[in-house]
Design an enzyme around this catalytic site. Structure first.
Site, PDB file in Angstrom:
ATOM      1  N   THR A   1      -4.483   0.673  -4.462  1.00 27.37           N
ATOM      2  CA  THR A   1      -3.108   1.231  -3.326  1.00 27.37           C
ATOM      3  C   THR A   1      -4.188   0.540  -2.700  1.00 27.37           C
ATOM      4  O   THR A   1      -5.396   1.468  -1.722  1.00 27.37           O
ATOM      5  CB  THR A   1      -3.264   2.607  -3.850  1.00 27.37           C
ATOM      6  OG1 THR A   1      -3.367   3.072  -2.281  1.00 27.37           O
ATOM      7  CG2 THR A   1      -3.975   3.678  -3.851  1.00 27.37           C
TER       8      THR A   1
ATOM      9  N   TYR B   1      -5.598  11.290  -4.022  1.00 33.09           N
ATOM     10  CA  TYR B   1      -4.640  10.089  -5.010  1.00 33.09           C
ATOM     11  C   TYR B   1      -5.982   8.369  -4.488  1.00 33.09           C
ATOM     12  O   TYR B   1      -6.001   8.756  -5.847  1.00 33.09           O
ATOM     13  CB  TYR B   1      -3.507  10.272  -3.970  1.00 33.09           C
ATOM     14  CG  TYR B   1      -2.636   8.837  -4.213  1.00 33.09           C
ATOM     15  CD1 TYR B   1      -2.206   8.680  -5.344  1.00 33.09           C
ATOM     16  CD2 TYR B   1      -2.612   8.361  -3.346  1.00 33.09           C
ATOM     17  CE1 TYR B   1      -1.673   7.255  -6.153  1.00 33.09           C
ATOM     18  CE2 TYR B   1      -1.555   6.711  -3.633  1.00 33.09           C
ATOM     19  CZ  TYR B   1      -1.521   6.524  -5.093  1.00 33.09           C
ATOM     20  OH  TYR B   1      -0.898   5.390  -5.467  1.00 33.09           O
TER      21      TYR B   1
END
Ligand SMILES: NC(=O)c1ccc[n+]([C@@H]2O[C@H](COP(=O)([O-])OP(=O)(O)OC[C@H]3O[C@@H](n4cnc5c(N)ncnc54)[C@H](O)[C@@H]3O)[C@@H](O)[C@H]2O)c1
Ligand SMILES: O=c1ccn([C@@H]2O[C@H](COP(=O)(O)OP(=O)(O)O[C@H]3O[C@H](CO)[C@@H](O)[C@H](O)[C@H]3O)[C@@H](O)[C@H]2O)c(=O)[nH]1
Length: 328
Positions: free
Chosen positions: A118, A142
């Site tokens: 990501t 995350y």
């Protein structure tokens, strides 16, 4: 047909990848526990196993029964905001789960993998277009969980001979141009589908998280990449890893090279849906980086990949068509 194990293939991005895999003559074998995905998002031509990536026995069965030639690993928890409240879940599913998967891959001699990383690994970064040379500094658990998995893959490449590519996607948006698949999260937390819910009167309006960022209108900037372009990048990445003769690990941004602010996105959503909605300004959401816009030059160089959908209006229109098709 060559089987490809797609973890998380019943989810938003995974379901689009399955469609593309089938078009390219691969057979997806989806492993998904359906915590955030849907059985009917998996194309009927694909195989489906309901199970958890943390369950070694299920993984071993899949490798023995289907003999996949490679893995596309998407399964995981995805909400940066939520990770600031329950980080343990993110390390458990995203990191421990990946380790169980990689151990099963080793044991079953399948060593080619494309991993969903990501843009959140970058965190706050002063470059206008973030390239892969930038030091990673994730601002939330995350992003840190994904950075850890990248490091594990690098080690497994050097020590166990894995051939691995981490694709650092920016913000996935849009839907299959033929509306065969789209975004269906419950509860929804992503900006564009939430704006549709507001436009459709399902919710009473939109919240904008933070108006004091150092950007053109004070709201966060993201690079919205069409989910079909993302799916295509996985085919290119899959071909790249399976054609490598030597162990290899690399990471590549997948984005459009242009950014839009939260307010710009909401304005476009109102135009495209033809409906206005109330906007409430809130304080910043913990863990949000100010601006994430990709340099996509490495993807062009290594994969010969570039985004086909460059117009945010078109990306949002595809998402709206899918949203409307679901409400009928
Ligand atoms: N959506 C984005 O903008 C975006 C951007 C960058 C990276 N990513 C990454 O791409 C991947 C897919 O994202 P998405 O938006 O499609 O999310 P999604 O939630 O729609 O898909 C993830 C899928 O994984 C499944 N899953 C979760 N935990 C699992 C487990 N323990 N075992 C088996 N299956 C499990 C879920 O049921 C779901 O179907 C994720 O790894 C995410 O971190 C997403
Ligand atoms: O109701 C909302 C929802 C979001 N936002 C803002 O909109 C932007 C985009 O947020 P969101 O759609 O939640 O996506 P991100 O938090 O940027 O994260 C997405 O994009 C990342 C890549 O950049 C992925 O890694 C994540 O999995 C994916 O959830 C952020 O500035 C949010 O603060 C709002 O202002 N109001």
């Amino acid at each position: 047909m060559k089987n490809i194990l797609v973890t998380g293939g019943a989810g938003y991005i995974g379901s689009h990848i399955c469609l593309r895999l089938l078009e390219h003559g691969y057979c997806p074998v989806v492993l998904d526990n359906l915590t955030n995905g849907h059985r009917d998002s998996v194309p009927i031509e694909a195989s489906f196993v309901r199970g958890d990536i943390r369950d070694r026995a299920t993984l071993d069965h899949i490798f023995i029964d289907y003999k996949p030639i490679a893995v596309i690993h998407l399964a995981g928890l995805i909400e940066a905001g939520l990770s600031m409240r329950t980080p343990e879940d993110f390390y458990n599913v995203n990191v421990t789960g990946s380790q169980v998967l990689f151990a099963s891959m080793r044991a079953n001699e399948c060593c080619s993998i494309v991993f969903s990383s990501t843009a959140a690994v970058y965190g706050n970064c002063s470059q206008q277009l973030i390239d892969e040379e930038q030091q990673i500094r994730p601002t939330n658990p995350y992003g840190r969980s994904k950075a850890i998995v990248e490091t594990i893959l690098q080690d497994y490449s050097e020590i166990y001979g894995f051939k691995a590519l981490a694709l650092r996607y920016f913000n996935a948006a849009g839907a299959d141009p033929n509306a065969r698949a789209g975004e269906r999260h419950t509860p929804e937390t992503h900006l564009i589908p939430l704006a549709f819910q507001a436009a459709a009167g399902i919710t009473s309006g939109m919240q904008v998280f933070g108006t004091d960022y150092n950007t053109l209108d004070g709201t966060c900037i993201r690079d919205y990449i069409h989910v079909d372009d993302l799916a295509k990048a996985h085919i290119d990445a899959l071909n790249f890893v399976t054609n490598q003769h030597q162990p290899n690990f690399d990471y590549i941004n997948i984005g459009t090279e242009s950014g839009a602010s939260v307010l710009q996105v909401l304005e476009l959503c109102q135009q495209i849906t033809g409906k206005s909605f109330e906007i409430n300004y809130q304080k910043r959401r913990d863990g949000d980086p100010e601006r994430l816009v990709a340099s996509a030059q490495k993807a062009k160089r290594l994969l010969n990949w570039t985004a086909r959908f460059r117009n945010l209006e078109e990306i949002i229109s595809h998402a709206w068509s899918f949203f409307e098709s679901q409400s009928k």
